[in-house]
Structures are given as C-alpha cells and as structure tokens.
Design an enzyme around this catalytic site. Structure first.
Site, mmCIF file in Angstrom:
data_model
loop_
_atom_site.group_PDB
_atom_site.id
_atom_site.type_symbol
_atom_site.label_atom_id
_atom_site.label_comp_id
_atom_site.label_asym_id
_atom_site.label_seq_id
_atom_site.Cartn_x
_atom_site.Cartn_y
_atom_site.Cartn_z
ATOM 1 C CE1 TYR A 78 -7.891 0.979 10.944
ATOM 2 C CE2 TYR A 78 -8.109 1.821 13.219
ATOM 3 C CZ TYR A 78 -7.427 1.773 12.117
ATOM 4 O OH TYR A 78 -6.172 2.291 12.022
ATOM 5 N NE ARG A 138 -4.501 5.931 -1.762
ATOM 6 C CZ ARG A 138 -5.575 6.558 -0.902
ATOM 7 N NH1 ARG A 138 -5.566 7.631 -0.591
ATOM 8 N NH2 ARG A 138 -6.522 5.569 -0.445
ATOM 9 C CB VAL A 145 -2.281 -7.366 0.923
ATOM 10 C CG1 VAL A 145 -1.098 -6.543 0.564
ATOM 11 C CG2 VAL A 145 -3.258 -6.682 1.918
ATOM 12 C CE LYS A 202 -4.573 -1.223 11.420
ATOM 13 N NZ LYS A 202 -3.494 -1.085 10.581
ATOM 14 C CG ASN A 223 1.466 1.467 4.584
ATOM 15 O OD1 ASN A 223 1.390 2.160 5.670
ATOM 16 N ND2 ASN A 223 0.808 1.763 3.283
ATOM 17 N N GLY A 230 1.016 -1.264 0.083
ATOM 18 C CA GLY A 230 -0.101 -0.198 -0.016
ATOM 19 C C GLY A 230 0.944 1.494 -0.065
ATOM 20 C CB ILE A 287 -1.400 10.617 11.150
ATOM 21 C CG1 ILE A 287 -0.941 9.291 12.089
ATOM 22 C CG2 ILE A 287 -0.320 11.134 10.196
ATOM 23 C CD1 ILE A 287 0.260 9.818 12.990
ATOM 24 C CB SER A 326 -4.452 1.537 14.664
ATOM 25 O OG SER A 326 -5.123 2.731 14.924
HETATM 26 N N1 LIG Z 1 -3.564 7.773 8.647
HETATM 27 C C1 LIG Z 1 -3.766 7.701 9.878
HETATM 28 O O1 LIG Z 1 -3.923 8.461 10.670
HETATM 29 C C2 LIG Z 1 -3.538 6.176 10.789
HETATM 30 C C3 LIG Z 1 -3.693 6.038 12.043
HETATM 31 C C4 LIG Z 1 -3.417 4.773 12.814
HETATM 32 C C5 LIG Z 1 -2.861 3.595 11.909
HETATM 33 N N2 LIG Z 1 -2.750 3.875 10.434
HETATM 34 C C6 LIG Z 1 -2.437 2.689 9.854
HETATM 35 O O2 LIG Z 1 -1.254 2.757 8.754
HETATM 36 C C7 LIG Z 1 -1.206 2.349 7.758
HETATM 37 C C8 LIG Z 1 -1.330 3.577 6.577
HETATM 38 O O3 LIG Z 1 -2.390 4.442 6.737
HETATM 39 P P1 LIG Z 1 -2.813 5.319 5.653
HETATM 40 O O4 LIG Z 1 -3.789 6.162 6.186
HETATM 41 O O5 LIG Z 1 -1.829 5.951 4.734
HETATM 42 O O6 LIG Z 1 -3.706 3.934 4.933
HETATM 43 P P2 LIG Z 1 -4.823 3.967 3.633
HETATM 44 O O7 LIG Z 1 -4.728 5.161 3.147
HETATM 45 O O8 LIG Z 1 -6.311 3.706 4.547
HETATM 46 O O9 LIG Z 1 -4.373 2.764 3.055
HETATM 47 C C9 LIG Z 1 -3.235 2.492 2.579
HETATM 48 C C10 LIG Z 1 -3.359 1.636 1.264
HETATM 49 O O10 LIG Z 1 -3.708 0.557 1.675
HETATM 50 C C11 LIG Z 1 -3.978 -0.031 0.413
HETATM 51 N N3 LIG Z 1 -5.051 -1.509 0.538
HETATM 52 C C12 LIG Z 1 -6.003 -1.522 1.285
HETATM 53 N N4 LIG Z 1 -6.473 -2.720 1.379
HETATM 54 C C13 LIG Z 1 -5.752 -3.456 0.622
HETATM 55 C C14 LIG Z 1 -5.760 -4.616 -0.206
HETATM 56 N N5 LIG Z 1 -6.567 -5.628 0.304
HETATM 57 N N6 LIG Z 1 -4.835 -5.037 -1.032
HETATM 58 C C15 LIG Z 1 -3.943 -4.331 -1.282
HETATM 59 N N7 LIG Z 1 -3.848 -3.068 -0.804
HETATM 60 C C16 LIG Z 1 -4.811 -2.338 -0.109
HETATM 61 C C17 LIG Z 1 -4.744 0.858 -0.534
HETATM 62 O O11 LIG Z 1 -3.890 0.733 -1.942
HETATM 63 P P3 LIG Z 1 -4.544 1.793 -3.270
HETATM 64 O O12 LIG Z 1 -4.894 3.066 -2.705
HETATM 65 O O13 LIG Z 1 -3.581 1.457 -4.190
HETATM 66 O O14 LIG Z 1 -5.776 0.766 -3.362
HETATM 67 C C18 LIG Z 1 -4.311 2.178 0.254
HETATM 68 O O15 LIG Z 1 -3.830 3.167 -0.452
HETATM 69 C C19 LIG Z 1 -2.650 1.470 7.424
HETATM 70 O O16 LIG Z 1 -2.085 0.371 7.937
HETATM 71 C C20 LIG Z 1 -3.510 2.100 8.769
HETATM 72 O O17 LIG Z 1 -4.478 1.557 9.096
HETATM 73 C C21 LIG Z 1 -2.989 4.869 9.868
#
Ligand SMILES: NC(=O)c1ccc[n+]([C@@H]2O[C@H](COP(=O)([O-])OP(=O)(O)OC[C@H]3O[C@@H](n4cnc5c(N)ncnc54)[C@H](OP(=O)(O)O)[C@@H]3O)[C@@H](O)[C@H]2O)c1
Length: 259
Positions: free
Chosen positions: A170, A31, A80, A174, A106, A28, A202, A157
C-alpha cells in the site's frame, strides 16, 4: 463491463456556487470518503458522476444524496483497472453531461500484511487499483479535461509519505501515486492542473478501529484524527483553487507526518 445509470434530476440553483456549471467525476464514490467528496462537489454546485464496483446499493443512495444537494447525478459501474470499463464509463459521463471539469481519483485498495506474507496477487491488486486505476482514468479523461482546462485530484495517503511496516504494498503504491501526481502536473500542463490529497488517520467511526484511533489521536499534534469532512474540504480546496496550483501533495493529517 456492465454499467448502470441511476436516475437523473434537474434542479435550478439560484445564486453562484464555486463549481456551478462544472462536472465532477468521483471514482469509488458510493461510500466512505468518496461519498463525502461527491457530496461536497455537489454542494459546491457541480453536477456529479460517481463510479462504484461492488457497492450498488450505496451508489444508489449516494446518487440520491447528490440530487438532494442540488446536483444532476449519475452512478456508473466501473472497474478502474480495466480499460474497456473505464472507456465505457467515461463515454456515459460525457453523453450525460457533455463535459468533464474535475476528476477525483478516489477509488483505491487498502489491506494490511507483514512484508513476508504479501502475496503477488495482493501486491498486484493494490498497485492495480491505486496506481494503474488513476493513470487509466486520467488518460481516458484527458481530452475532455483538456477541453475544460480541468483538474485532476488524486487520493494519496500519509502511507505514501511515511513507511508503515505492515503495508509495504500500500505505501509503495501511494508513493507511486504521489510521483504520478508530479509527473502528470508537468506532462498535462498548461491545460490540466494535477494535485493530490494525502489523508492521514481518518476516523470513519468503525468500532473495530476505535482503540487504534484513540492511540493515533494522542500521537497527532492536532490531538484528533481526521474526518471525512476534512478530506472532502481539502479536495474541494483543490477543485476550487487557482489553476496555477499544480503538482502538490497535500497531507491532511493533523501534523502526524512530522510528529
Ligand atoms: N480512509 C482512510 O483513512 C484513508 C487514509 C489514507 C488514504 N485514503 C485513500 O482515500 C481514498 C478513499 O478512502 P476510503 O477509505 O473511502 O477507500 P475504500 O473504502 O478503501 O475504497 C473506496 C472505493 O474504491 C472502490 N474501488 C476499489 N478498487 C476499485 C477498482 N479496481 N475499481 C473500481 N472501484 C474500486 C470501491 O468501490 P466499491 O465499494 O463500489 O467496490 C471502494 O468503495 C482511497 O484511495 C484511500 O486509499 C484513505
């Protein structure tokens, strides 16, 4: 599952960087946090493979950014949660780079729903991306990671540490990933170190989240929300840390967990 390989560019880097000669895979990684993590791996000297599912254009742009940072880079399509897709993706990574040192699990799914409104499809979808995915990619990458005395870093998370009323699926997924980290640390030792970065609030600059973010910053002991750079640095810490550090869940949350 179809795969798509973007261009690869050779660079010679002068001077030792901490991940020079290593290969990192960021799922992932097209972006948001995944992109920041992938760029940080490249800046630390690693060659980097990223995966994407839908974000083809962003994956291409990220692959370009990785090359600008000095890495050989590929972007591969992968779901994945699908065994064949994961196998093909890892075959491509190993064909391209010949080794794998660091796996960053990720890719994940987040959505909001009150407890009684969570559908089975939502529940299963969140668990598939957040738990089955990291398990599956890790299992399929294991032979290469063992050979390299490598590292796995999961993205957990704060929601896996604290209960959020509108995120039962969710938070539970996690929490499961956090336990998977600890089980894997034991099961994959001594060859592979397994750790987890658990981001808190974040701020990725989304306008719709601005007022919520302001509220959360006030509640956070560090008086701000986290940034993508905070998370990328924490992942880089585990990627470059002593191999003796394993089984750790590192909250990167400005102290919010205990506030
Ligand atoms: N952002 C936050 O504030 C935050 C806070 C706590 C934890 N996290 C964790 O940190 C990680 C990254 O956060 P994020 O906000 O950047 O995540 P996100 O934008 O929600 O997801 C990241 C990427 O995961 C890919 N994805 C989702 N399901 C998938 C699957 N079944 N197979 C392949 N790819 C898949 C998507 O790819 P495509 O776009 O190419 O489809 C998406 O761009 C995640 O695990 C999230 O739960 C984030």
């Amino acid at each position: 599952m179809a795969r798509r390989v973007f261009r690869r560019k050779q660079f010679t880097i002068v001077g030792m960087k901490p991940l020079q000669g290593k290969v990192a895979l960021v799922t992932g990684g097209a972006r948001r946090l995944g992109r920041a993590i992938a760029v940080a791996m490249a800046e630390a000297g690693a060659d980097v493979a990223i995966t994407y599912r839908e974000s083809v254009r962003q994956a291409e742009q990220t692959a370009d950014a990785l090359q600008v940072a000095g890495a050989n880079a590929i972007a591969l399509r992968c779901d994945v949660t699908e065994e064949n897709s994961v196998r093909k993706m890892l075959q491509s990574v190993l064909r391209e780079f010949g080794r794998l040192d660091i796996l960053v699990n990720n890719a994940g799914t987040y959505n909001t729903a009150s407890f009684e409104e969570i559908t089975l499809a939502q529940w299963d979808g969140v668990f598939a991306s957040n738990v089955r995915g990291p398990f599956l990619v890790s299992r399929e990458a294991l032979t290469a990671l063992r050979k390299a005395n490598g590292k796995i870093i999961h993205l957990g998370s704060l929601g896996g540490l604290r209960p959020w009323a509108d995120h039962a699926h969710y938070c539970s997924s996690k929490a499961a990933l956090h336990m998977l980290t600890r089980v894997m640390a034991k099961a994959l030792a001594p060859e592979v170190a397994v750790n987890c970065v658990a981001p808190g609030m974040i701020d990725l600059g989304e306008k719709a989240a601005a007022s919520f973010m302001r509220k959360m910053a006030k509640k956070t002991p560090m008086r701000r929300n986290g940034s993508a750079a905070d998370i990328a640095e924490a992942v880089t810490f585990f990627a470059t840390a002593p191999h003796f550090i394993t089984g750790q869940i590192l909250a990167v949350d400005g102290g919010l967990e205990w506030a």
